[in-house]
Design a protein around this motif. Structure first.
Motif, short mmCIF file in Angstrom:
data_model
loop_
_atom_site.label_atom_id
_atom_site.label_comp_id
_atom_site.label_asym_id
_atom_site.label_seq_id
_atom_site.Cartn_x
_atom_site.Cartn_y
_atom_site.Cartn_z
N THR A 181 165.89 56.70 87.32
CA THR A 181 167.23 57.54 88.03
C THR A 181 166.91 57.85 89.28
OG1 THR A 181 168.01 58.17 85.75
CG2 THR A 181 169.23 59.11 87.81
N THR A 185 164.16 59.31 83.90
CA THR A 185 164.45 60.37 85.04
C THR A 185 163.86 59.65 86.30
OG1 THR A 185 164.32 62.40 83.57
CG2 THR A 185 164.06 62.65 85.76
N ILE A 209 174.21 55.88 86.17
CA ILE A 209 173.74 54.91 86.89
C ILE A 209 174.06 53.53 86.01
CG2 ILE A 209 171.34 53.80 87.14
CD1 ILE A 209 171.77 56.31 89.03
N PHE A 267 171.20 58.44 81.51
CA PHE A 267 172.13 59.06 82.27
C PHE A 267 173.18 57.71 82.68
CE2 PHE A 267 167.82 60.51 83.02
CZ PHE A 267 168.02 62.00 82.69
N GLY A 302 167.13 53.97 83.23
CA GLY A 302 167.70 54.91 83.79
C GLY A 302 169.29 54.98 83.18
N SER A 324 166.85 54.94 91.63
CA SER A 324 168.13 54.28 91.73
C SER A 324 169.24 55.00 92.40
CB SER A 324 168.46 53.75 90.12
OG SER A 324 167.76 53.41 89.55
N SER A 325 168.75 56.47 92.85
CA SER A 325 169.79 57.26 93.48
C SER A 325 169.73 57.36 95.09
CB SER A 325 169.69 58.65 92.93
OG SER A 325 169.85 58.81 91.52
#
Length: 756
Positions: free
Chosen positions: A605, A602, A658, A655, A651, A608-609
């Motif tokens: 992620t 999490t 990604i 998810f 991540g 990386s978002s």
């Protein structure tokens, strides 16, 4: 008596050497805890010394892994903490005012000295006192062990290597003596090892391998049974008492080999017992029955084990164990394990760095172990072979190889010096007097190698003095004497013939070995003083202007401690979780325990978002501050930009939106103008490079070696609150959500209030 006193004095000097060579970090820097994991161990020891043992076992830590928390007593190996806590209680009982931090800093050097003494005991059991002293001196200085035991390196390995070597010593001691007392001590030592380090599985697999080797090679004895059976029974029962292990001691595949060998050992013991009671004919019949029943039992046990193993997704093995058996497993299925630098395979230069000249002495030590081969020496060879394999899989396990390399090198040097000094003594005595006679084809001038019988000159004199009376004996007695002399004449052929080298070759070889030892000492001192003494929390570099100290980590943690609320949550990559909790006393989302892959994914992620999506993730976790480590200004390579692809991989494992290729340009990881839009717009890029162009006007990254791609941008959901002096640690605060209240206030203002 003098030899015993000299040996004891030498061991004391070796202990002082092992302790003092690890103090460079305190002398050059200060008394401070090193690395990342030691800060958690230090924090736990502080809690133990303040609240006591019962509170420690029941401690639920709500400052880690928010909002999940962590049960400390059931998830840590308590050996190190209990050891340091006991030392602290003892010295304070003597009214010696030492702080918990001081005890923690010096625990590793103290146990390094004790580990050297344990190495002496183990090597002595295999090859004698000389080899033991040599191995202890080598272990006291070996860089591989120093890297994990300098003052301030308060990690589990600080006490675990002593427990490992001492357990092996007690096993070999029991194997040589057959004493049930030593077997019981061996189980207790194994229990301490289980309490100290997860590497205890190496012991419970290596010893069964050696027992099986002894059985296969026909070296079974009652001593072997006594050495192994109590270890499995008592050791397993004691290991199950450790909360972090529990029933894993009988349910996981790492322990199944010990149980299987335990069954085989009892079958072999039963066969030997029956063989002593029955005649050969009845024994064959009984053997047929035993083999039939034994195979049936073995098939049943194997079927049960297969069923248990098949019910587990990882076949009953932990992720780290599977990574050892299959080096590609972690990179394929568990990127969180592969992302740890110490889980990477070593390079060839690292062997020369960590064990140096021992790599050349170990083969000679293996040869010496076969001259002659005993149960103890075969165990040393097996220990070395398995340790070499595991060290080739994970660089961290170079630490397990170090004692084996030191023991085999000590045996090699002891054997070499034994031959060389004996040769010099023999050749010098030949120069000054007649000396003992040379057997074989040796030349009188000593120009070629020769051999010497092990029988002493004293026996030769007694044989000469008895020669005259024998001439006067009767024919019957002469016949008996003739038979005796014939039997005696056969014995020297079976006696060990000791090789003697020429004097010049012996002197040159001795000087070369001394020079080799001097080179090893110089390298070890350099490694202790320069390579392994610097704490990761305080960094240094040298330039023309002199020594530069980078204390950015403590600067950042001090800012968090003094400028944020006690209940604020701080998000960072898991590497810095332990330090943030221990030094800043703030709640973290993830830390170095890495027990929850989803939670770490999490955070990966979020990093990386894009900025808005990352803000939403952190806001859902009640995060108020985000900490990133950036080395682009000063050239610090272990920063978050270099770790970023692991955040993407971890991540992406949880998810799927990604995807690693979105951050790569033609398969290359770039942060310059050629970087992908996904990379240039992710949160990690923005938090690291925000205002970076202001430092030199170009935004040149000294780690990556080029100018960054996106230089001028603003943050919309995060605000910079602190950046350290060298820009190594940057802290950002989440902006509050843009008010929906603001729109409501405008509407309220537009509506006129009713008049009363």
């Amino acid at each position: 008596a003098f030899g015993g006193v000299l040996c004891a004095f030498t061991l004391i000097l070796i202990g002082v050497l092992a302790f003092s060579i690890r103090l460079f970090s305190v002398i050059k820097y200060e008394s401070v805890i090193h690395e990342f994991d030691p800060y958690f161990n230090f924090r736990v020891t502080q809690f133990l010394s303040k609240n006591g043992i019962y509170e420690f076992w029941n401690w639920f830590d709500d400052r880690t892994w928010y909002p999940l928390g962590r049960v400390i007593g059931g998830t840590v190996y308590p050996g190190l903490t209990l050891t340091a806590g006991s030392i602290w209680w003892f010295v304070n009982a003597l009214n010696i005012p030492l702080s918990v931090e001081t005890v923690c800093v010096f625990t590793a050097p103290i146990f390094s000295a004790i580990a050297s003494w344990a190495t002496y005991l183990l090597t002595k059991e295999a090859k004698g006192t000389g080899a033991g002293l040599m191995a202890a001196a080598i272990l006291a200085m070996v860089p591989s062990y120093i890297s994990r035991s300098v003052a301030g390196s308060y990690d589990n390995e600080a006490v675990a290597i002593f427990a490992l070597v001492f357990t092996f010593y007690l096993y070999v001691k029991t194997l040589n003596t057959g004493s049930l007392f030593y077997a019981t001590l061996n189980a207790l030592s194994y229990f301490y090892m289980v309490c100290s380090w997860g590497g205890y599985t190496f012991i419970i697999n290596l010893i069964p391998m050696h027992v099986l080797l002894c059985i296969v090679t026909g070296r079974y004895s009652s001593r072997l049974y006594i050495a192994y059976a109590p270890l499995v029974i008592l050791g397993t029962l004691l290991a199950a008492l450790v909360p972090v292990v529990g029933f894993n001691a009988v349910l996981t595949s790492e322990h199944f080999a010990s149980f299987l060998v335990f069954i085989i050992l009892h079958v072999v013991a039963f066969v030997y017992y029956i063989k002593g009671l029955l005649t050969p004919r009845l024994f064959k019949m009984a053997m047929t029955l035993v083999i039939t029943v034994g195979l049936a039992v073995c098939f049943a046990v194997v079927a049960i084990l297969v069923a248990l193993v098949a019910s587990s997704p990882t076949k009953g093995w932990s992720g780290r164990s599977l990574s050892l058996l299959d080096p590609t497993y972690a990179s394929k299925y568990i990127p969180i394990i592969a992302s740890v630098s110490e889980h990477q395979p070593p390079t060839w230069p690292s062997y020369f760095m960590d064990i140096n000249v021992l790599a050349f002495l170990v083969p000679a030590g293996i040869i010496s172990c076969f001259l002659p081969l005993s149960d103890a020496s075969s165990f040393m060879v097996l220990y070395l072979v398995t340790a070499v394999y595991f060290s080739g899989v994970m660089v961290r396990l170079m630490l397990v190889l170090a004692p084996a390399a030191c023991i085999l090198s000590g045996i090699a040097l002891s054997s070499a010096f034994d031959v060389l000094t004996r040769s010099m003594k023999f050749q010098l005595s030949k120069l000054f007097d007649d000396g003992p006679a040379i057997s074989g084809n040796g030349s009188p001038n000593g120009s070629s190698a020769s051999t010497v019988n092990t029988s002493s000159s004293k026996n030769e004199k007694t044989e000469k003095s008895e020669a005259a009376p024998k001439e006067k004996q009767s024919k019957k007695n002469r016949r008996k004497d003739k038979e005796v002399t014939e039997s005696v004449s056969v014995k020297p052929k079976k006696e060990k013939r000791l090789s003697v080298l020429p004097l010049e070759a012996s002197i040159v070889s001795t000087l070369l070995l001394i020079a080799l030892g001097g080179f090893y000492v110089v390298h070890c001192v350099w490694a202790a003083a320069e390579a392994y003494s610097a704490p990761s929390i305080v960094l240094t570099s040298r330039s023309r202007e002199g020594l530069h100290v980078f204390d950015d980590f403590r600067e950042a943690y001090a800012w968090l401690s003094h400028n944020t609320d006690v209940d604020d949550k701080v998000a960072s990559w898991w590497d810095y979780g332990y330090q943030t909790t221990a030094m800043a006393n703030r709640t973290v989302i993830v830390d170095n325990n890495t027990w929850n892959n989803t939670h770490i994914a999490t955070v990966g992620t979020a990093m990386s978002s894009p900025e808005k999506a990352a803000w939403e993730i952190f806001d859902s976790l009640d995060v108020k501050y985000v900490l990133v480590v950036f080395g682009g200004l000063v050239g610090y390579p272990s920063d978050d930009i270099n770790k970023f692809l692991w955040m993407v991989r971890i991540g992406g494992g949880e998810f799927p939106h990604i995807k690693e290729p979105d951050y790569l340009r033609d398969g290359q990881y770039r942060v310059d103008a050629q970087a992908t839009p996904t990379m240039l717009n992710c949160l990690m890029y923005k938090l690291c490079y925000y205002r970076f162009v202001e430092t030199d006007g170009k935004g040149f990254d000294r780690v990556r070696g080029y100018e960054i791609g996106k230089k001028h941008f603003k943050l919309t959901h995060f605000e910079e609150v602190f950046t350290t002096h060298h820009w190594m640690v940057r802290i950002y605060k989440l902006k509050p959500q843009k008010n929906r209240i603001r729109g409501k206030l405008k509407k309220l203002k537009s509506v006129s209030l009713p008049a009363y």
